[in-house]
Motif scaffolding. Structure first.
Motif, PDB file in Angstrom:
ATOM      1  N   THR A 290      14.274  12.123   7.182  1.00 49.50           N
ATOM      2  CA  THR A 290      14.330  12.396   5.747  1.00 49.50           C
ATOM      3  C   THR A 290      13.834  13.808   5.455  1.00 49.50           C
ATOM      4  OG1 THR A 290      13.891  10.066   5.264  1.00 49.50           O
ATOM      5  CG2 THR A 290      13.560  11.627   3.472  1.00 49.50           C
ATOM      6  N   LEU A 291      14.576  14.535   4.623  1.00 44.91           N
ATOM      7  CA  LEU A 291      14.133  15.841   4.131  1.00 44.91           C
ATOM      8  C   LEU A 291      13.282  15.576   2.899  1.00 44.91           C
ATOM      9  CD1 LEU A 291      17.539  17.769   4.366  1.00 44.91           C
ATOM     10  CD2 LEU A 291      15.775  17.506   6.129  1.00 44.91           C
ATOM     11  N   SER A 292      12.025  15.287   3.115  1.00 42.28           N
ATOM     12  CA  SER A 292      11.184  14.806   2.019  1.00 42.28           C
ATOM     13  C   SER A 292      10.790  15.909   1.051  1.00 42.28           C
ATOM     14  CB  SER A 292       9.933  14.113   2.564  1.00 42.28           C
ATOM     15  OG  SER A 292       9.219  14.958   3.430  1.00 42.28           O
ATOM     16  N   VAL A 293      10.515  17.117   1.540  1.00 42.22           N
ATOM     17  CA  VAL A 293      10.213  18.259   0.672  1.00 42.22           C
ATOM     18  C   VAL A 293      11.014  19.447   1.175  1.00 42.22           C
ATOM     19  CG1 VAL A 293       8.448  19.803  -0.247  1.00 42.22           C
ATOM     20  CG2 VAL A 293       7.881  17.422   0.231  1.00 42.22           C
ATOM     21  N   LEU A 294      11.790  20.038   0.292  1.00 38.92           N
ATOM     22  CA  LEU A 294      12.619  21.184   0.660  1.00 38.92           C
ATOM     23  C   LEU A 294      12.592  22.155  -0.515  1.00 38.92           C
ATOM     24  CD1 LEU A 294      14.382  22.009   3.084  1.00 38.92           C
ATOM     25  CD2 LEU A 294      16.362  21.132   1.838  1.00 38.92           C
ATOM     26  N   ARG A 295      11.580  23.039  -0.489  1.00 37.67           N
ATOM     27  CA  ARG A 295      11.339  23.954  -1.594  1.00 37.67           C
ATOM     28  C   ARG A 295      10.974  25.329  -1.054  1.00 37.67           C
ATOM     29  NH1 ARG A 295       8.084  20.746  -6.314  1.00 37.67           N
ATOM     30  NH2 ARG A 295       9.620  19.092  -6.584  1.00 37.67           N
ATOM     31  N   PRO A 296      11.127  26.353  -1.867  1.00 36.25           N
ATOM     32  CA  PRO A 296      10.680  27.672  -1.424  1.00 36.25           C
ATOM     33  C   PRO A 296       9.212  27.626  -1.002  1.00 36.25           C
ATOM     34  CG  PRO A 296      11.989  27.864  -3.419  1.00 36.25           C
ATOM     35  CD  PRO A 296      11.744  26.407  -3.214  1.00 36.25           C
ATOM     36  N   GLY A 297       8.936  27.982   0.233  1.00 30.23           N
ATOM     37  CA  GLY A 297       7.566  28.013   0.720  1.00 30.23           C
ATOM     38  C   GLY A 297       7.059  26.705   1.281  1.00 30.23           C
ATOM     39  N   GLN A 298       7.852  25.636   1.262  1.00 26.39           N
ATOM     40  CA  GLN A 298       7.373  24.350   1.768  1.00 26.39           C
ATOM     41  C   GLN A 298       8.539  23.518   2.287  1.00 26.39           C
ATOM     42  OE1 GLN A 298       5.405  21.847  -1.084  1.00 26.39           O
ATOM     43  NE2 GLN A 298       4.680  20.380   0.438  1.00 26.39           N
ATOM     44  N   THR A 299       8.387  23.041   3.519  1.00 22.95           N
ATOM     45  CA  THR A 299       9.367  22.144   4.131  1.00 22.95           C
ATOM     46  C   THR A 299       8.625  21.015   4.820  1.00 22.95           C
ATOM     47  OG1 THR A 299      10.848  24.018   4.566  1.00 22.95           O
ATOM     48  CG2 THR A 299      11.307  21.956   5.730  1.00 22.95           C
ATOM     49  N   ASP A 300       8.907  19.781   4.412  1.00 23.68           N
ATOM     50  CA  ASP A 300       8.317  18.601   5.043  1.00 23.68           C
ATOM     51  C   ASP A 300       9.432  17.655   5.467  1.00 23.68           C
ATOM     52  OD1 ASP A 300       5.054  18.083   4.480  1.00 23.68           O
ATOM     53  OD2 ASP A 300       5.991  19.618   3.254  1.00 23.68           O
ATOM     54  N   LEU A 301       9.438  17.300   6.740  1.00 23.03           N
ATOM     55  CA  LEU A 301      10.392  16.342   7.278  1.00 23.03           C
ATOM     56  C   LEU A 301       9.653  15.055   7.609  1.00 23.03           C
ATOM     57  CD1 LEU A 301      12.262  18.688   9.804  1.00 23.03           C
ATOM     58  CD2 LEU A 301      12.607  18.461   7.336  1.00 23.03           C
ATOM     59  N   PHE A 302      10.359  13.934   7.536  1.00 21.56           N
ATOM     60  CA  PHE A 302       9.756  12.646   7.868  1.00 21.56           C
ATOM     61  C   PHE A 302      10.685  11.935   8.835  1.00 21.56           C
ATOM     62  CE2 PHE A 302       8.338   8.330   7.543  1.00 21.56           C
ATOM     63  CZ  PHE A 302       7.000   8.407   7.211  1.00 21.56           C
ATOM     64  N   LEU A 303      10.223  11.748  10.081  1.00 21.52           N
ATOM     65  CA  LEU A 303      10.979  10.981  11.064  1.00 21.52           C
ATOM     66  C   LEU A 303      10.648   9.509  10.839  1.00 21.52           C
ATOM     67  CD1 LEU A 303      12.905  11.058  13.511  1.00 21.52           C
ATOM     68  CD2 LEU A 303      10.862  11.089  14.977  1.00 21.52           C
ATOM     69  N   ASN A 304      11.575   8.788  10.215  1.00 16.54           N
ATOM     70  CA  ASN A 304      11.326   7.399   9.857  1.00 16.54           C
ATOM     71  C   ASN A 304      11.363   6.476  11.062  1.00 16.54           C
ATOM     72  OD1 ASN A 304      12.810   8.950   7.688  1.00 16.54           O
ATOM     73  ND2 ASN A 304      12.031   7.250   6.469  1.00 16.54           N
ATOM     74  N   SER A 305      12.294   6.717  11.971  1.00 15.81           N
ATOM     75  CA  SER A 305      12.433   5.855  13.144  1.00 15.81           C
ATOM     76  C   SER A 305      13.262   6.570  14.193  1.00 15.81           C
ATOM     77  CB  SER A 305      13.089   4.515  12.762  1.00 15.81           C
ATOM     78  OG  SER A 305      14.391   4.718  12.251  1.00 15.81           O
ATOM     79  N   GLY A 306      13.202   6.072  15.425  1.00 16.59           N
ATOM     80  CA  GLY A 306      14.014   6.619  16.508  1.00 16.59           C
ATOM     81  C   GLY A 306      13.360   7.782  17.209  1.00 16.59           C
ATOM     82  N   LEU A 307      14.137   8.827  17.437  1.00 16.21           N
ATOM     83  CA  LEU A 307      13.699   9.985  18.220  1.00 16.21           C
ATOM     84  C   LEU A 307      14.137  11.248  17.507  1.00 16.21           C
ATOM     85  CD1 LEU A 307      13.940  10.374  22.066  1.00 16.21           C
ATOM     86  CD2 LEU A 307      14.812  12.181  20.610  1.00 16.21           C
ATOM     87  N   GLY A 308      13.310  12.280  17.555  1.00  8.65           N
ATOM     88  CA  GLY A 308      13.661  13.544  16.938  1.00  8.65           C
ATOM     89  C   GLY A 308      13.246  14.728  17.795  1.00  8.65           C
ATOM     90  N   TYR A 309      14.107  15.747  17.836  1.00 10.86           N
ATOM     91  CA  TYR A 309      13.789  17.031  18.468  1.00 10.86           C
ATOM     92  C   TYR A 309      13.589  18.055  17.364  1.00 10.86           C
ATOM     93  CZ  TYR A 309      15.681  15.150  22.856  1.00 10.86           C
ATOM     94  OH  TYR A 309      15.922  14.399  23.972  1.00 10.86           O
TER      95      TYR A 309
END
Length: 517
Positions: free
Chosen positions: A110-129
């Motif tokens: 999930t791209l939970s926060v996508l704003r100028p100066g701030q990026t937060d990703l949330f890996l809900n399940s599975g695998l992520g690189y």
């Protein structure tokens, strides 16, 4: 050999708001006082789609809306978008500063926060690189990756993997430095070549390979190849590290045209029947309705900013100008970005949004159905004469001037097939490298990693290597990305999609004026 299937984690829909608040508090994030009306939106590129990839969007009201069951590459993704891969799906997301996120089958990000100066990703399940720039190198501010009750942030540019589908979960850092905060004050600082279980955060000076590491390595090599064609035209552009510029450098020529500035033209444009809006899709975009998604492999940046123009005797070319994206604040609207065009050319007709989209189902917090993706295939009008071929050496005539194509400013990287090198950091942050058997460091701008084929077997002949569906231990999944399926318009509700876990602190873009629809 042991096969481990990924399992989706379902969250009860009625508890989504309280769950999100709890996770936000656990992560130490405060959203109070955020002025929604002043937030400028950002978007990032869904750059690779293979197999089934679903998109959904978590709105400011907490309602989750299904966008599509058949995502297409080059779709711009906004804050609140969830990306879910099926059992044959793979997806890659490219960020403006050159950071990368990838998920293999049966994973949700999930791209939970996508704003100028701030990026937060949330890996809900599975695998992520994830490949993250350090805060000092990033043009979009620091990026954080959340998973469960933990959060990771790079202390230097970092390449790492998070596995959630085998309890208790694991994080492995291939290169760079990473700080991880867990629950109840637990945490760790990890360097390249180290891994840690997510329950104890005890550090191991080794990384157990995963069969999907090969796919990650293949994608890094492809990005390295594209970066080897960089010209001065893109090196001065905003967010010049964005891999989308590399696709242009590799797929066409740049020309410095007097009175026009930098103009890019794809190799396909030497065909007089080629149309910049001839191959693509209409896809529903949260807050904007239907917008164009190009079916060309390079077709992201030339449809987010700038203008396409027709030059007599030469054909189509794209002038980025300052490359101000159509979503970049100021109440801008999406529009067909064509300036001059040949006689007989007609702009594609943007379809109206189907009625009933966006209405909540009774008793549920999910908004359905999704608007159908509409496929477009067409050719340009007949044009007299033959257009010149595009190659790296031959001058062409554009707007009355004879111009040679711009040359790459650096040579294509030469790959070094020596054992991999994981970054180790000395005092002062100067990286050194220690070779690890079975791994390699490729030329170019990105580290490329492969698992050690000699480390697949564990004690008593058991295997610790997870085999991805349809993929051998050392065989990479098919590398050719699927631009998109041509799905027939579908007005019925798609099969229920496993609910996205509510991301921590997921503030959302303010709703655009009604005219945006």
């Amino acid at each position: 050999m042991r096969h481990v299937a990924r399992k989706h984690i379902a969250i009860k829909l009625g508890s989504i708001a309280g769950w999100a608040s709890a996770v936000a508090l656990a992560a130490g994030i405060c959203t109070a006082g955020v002025a929604q009306s002043t937030v400028q939106s950002r978007a990032v590129r869904l750059s690779i789609v293979e197999g089934q990839v679903r998109l959904s969007h978590l709105g400011a009201s907490g309602n989750e809306r299904s966008l599509t069951d058949d995502a297409v590459a080059n779709t711009p993704l906004f804050e609140g978008t969830g990306i879910q891969t099926g059992d044959d799906g793979r997806a890659e997301i490219q960020f403006e500063d050159g950071s990368i996120a990838r998920i293999p089958p049966d994973s949700v990000l999930t791209l939970s926060v996508l704003r100028p100066g701030q990026t937060d990703l949330f890996l809900n399940s599975g695998l992520g690189y994830f490949e993250l720039k350090s805060a000092g190198d990033s043009t979009t501010g620091p990026m954080k990756v959340h998973f469960g009750t933990s959060v990771a942030a790079s202390t230097a540019s970092a390449v790492f993997r998070v596995k959630l589908d085998e309890a208790p979960g694991e994080i492995a850092v291939f290169d760079g430095g990473l700080h991880v905060d867990g629950q109840n004050g637990a945490g760790a600082d990890l360097r390249g070549g180290e891994s840690a279980k997510l329950d104890s955060f005890s550090i191991a000076e080794s990384i157990e390979p995963d069969s999907w590491d090969a796919w990650n390595s293949d994608r890094d090599q492809a990005l390295n190849a594209a970066s080897g064609s960089t010209t001065a035209a893109t090196s001065g552009m905003p967010n010049s590290a964005d891999p989308a510029w590399g696709d242009l450098n590799q797929s066409g020529n740049w020309y410095d045209v007097p009175g026009e500035g930098q103009v890019w033209s794809p190799y396909e444009a030497s065909d007089s029947s080629w149309d910049p809006y001839g191959d693509g899709y209409w896809a529903d975009t949260p807050g904007y309705g239907y917008t164009w998604v190009s079916g060309e492999s390079w077709g992201y940046m030339p449809y987010q900013c700038g203008l396409w123009n027709w030059y007599g005797g030469f054909g189509w070319g794209w002038a980025p100008g300052g490359c101000r994206t159509w979503w970049g604040g100021g109440g801008r609207l999406w529009a067909v970005n064509v300036g001059r065009f040949p006689g007989g050319w007609r702009a594609p007709v943007r379809p109206p949004r189907p009625r009933g989209i966006g209405r909540p189902e009774p008793g549920r917090g999910v908004i359905r159905p999704a608007a159908p993706i509409i496929s477009v295939r067409r050719q340009g009008p007949p044009v007299d004469g033959v257009l010149p071929l595009r190659d790296r050496k031959t001058p062409v005539n554009i707007a009355g001037s004879t111009i040679a194509p711009m040359r790459p400013v650096n040579n294509r990287p030469v790959y070094n097939h020596q054992p991999a090198q994981f970054g180790r950091f000395q005092a002062g942050g100067a990286p050194t490298h220690t070779q690890q058997p079975g791994q390699r460091f490729e030329g170019g701008n990105r580290p490329v990693y492969t698992p050690n084929p000699g480390s697949n077997s564990g004690p008593a002949g058991t295997s610790h290597m997870r085999v991805a569906p349809g993929v051998g231990v050392r065989s990479a999944p098919p590398a050719a990305p699927r631009s998109a399926p041509p799905p027939a318009p579908r007005m019925s509700a798609p099969p229920p999609m496993p609910r996205m876990s509510a991301p921590p602190s997921a503030p959302h873009m303010s709703a655009p004026p009604a005219g945006h629809r």
